[in-house]
Design an enzyme around this catalytic site. Sequence first.
Site: not given
Length: 381
Positions: A244, A270, A281
């Site tokens: 798992e 945007r 940056q």
Amino acid sequence: MLNDRPLKLQDLNHHARQFAHKHLYKDLALTEHLAMFDHEGWIKCAEFGLFRLAIPEKFGGKGATRTELIAVMEGLGYGCEDNGLLFSINAHLWTVVLPLIAHGTPEQQAQFLPSLLDGSMIGANASTEEQAGSDVFSMQTQAVKQDGHYILNGTKCYITNAPIADLFVIYANLDPNLDPLGITAFLVPSSTPGLEISSPLPKMGMRTAQMGKITLKDCRIPVSSVLGKIGRGMAIFENAMENERGCLLASALGTMQRQLENGIQHARTRKQFVHAISKNQAVSHRLVDMKVSLDAAREMIYRVARLKDEGHNAFLEAASAKLFVSETYTKFSLDVFRLYGAQGYLANSPAERGIRDSIASLIYSGTSDIQRNIIAMELGL
Ligand SMILES: Cc1cc2nc3c(=O)[nH]c(=O)nc-3n(C[C@H](O)[C@H](O)[C@H](O)COP(=O)(O)OP(=O)(O)OC[C@H]3O[C@@H](n4cnc5c(N)ncnc54)[C@H](O)[C@@H]3O)c2cc1C
């Protein structure tokens, strides 16, 4: 269908993405609000061949490698935003189906595997108790042999799939003094008298996955219910956890890949202060760090899969993968959130859901602290 699976990993990944887009992508705002398990999606996944993909042919499986299964899980994570459904599938596969294949008797396999593989039966693993979380082997649930049966008494909590499960792997101690060497795994159908299942527990994230508590009150099961050998519960549990921990976050790789691609698109379009925010940056480097950490996370999970395919033990590598990928996934979700500003704070936005869904990975399958303890132990520290 994965029945005629192509051999290339990227083809498998692509195939799974397409399947998920077509059959699993849902209006999550509603299903999450209602904390509704997508039963139809579960059956679709079974029909797609997911549950039997990496199962040996002699058990009715497709005999694919662990690496191939991981590629499919990654594709599902990319195409499906319902992380709750994917989490339920992971619990079913790693902690019930695989232990049954590794440790079950031919009779147990004949009785349960066909239904677990065709999706008509849902599995759950019950090990955690209120007082036995990280220290799981201090469990108090007891099994007593009586008249050719075992009688189980105790309570298990935070059990994924419990409210919808048909079959439980329950860990209980046969030693009257609760010495962990008495811990034994049992296969217990949910219809067994004396097994009570709570209603679903409301959760922060992965709300479509059902979690519950189970109470065992003089729950009487036949001696043939023992999974593996008496007193081998710890080994069976550790083996299930290795599988798992090493593989369950494969779907998170796909989720992160999708979030990264959407995040790049958002950063390019945007505009603030006249320019696209990607021209800062601070923003572009954050996306770069996300890309690099995702690449590293991917390598760690595929390394575990390769080791398992080669028949090796991957205890240390699985703990490392769980630690690194869960921490990466959680940080990643916070970075996605930063990228979207206030829009990401709105309920049901992908960024908000990402935080709620990812954060549980710091806890389930052993917390990050416990993974560090395991790695320290493996390093002889
Ligand atoms: C979404 C989800 C799904 C789950 N599904 C299942 C399931 O299907 N079946 C099941 O049996 N259980 C399940 N669990 C339970 C899970 O296994 C436990 O929550 C987990 O093992 C931690 O136990 P705990 O919650 O009791 O925390 P605790 O053990 O009380 O830990 C609390 C804090 O103490 C720290 N801590 C404890 N011991 C140590 C130590 N020795 N060294 C350093 N730090 C330590 C932990 O890291 C943690 O930060 C699930 C949990 C979650 C959140």
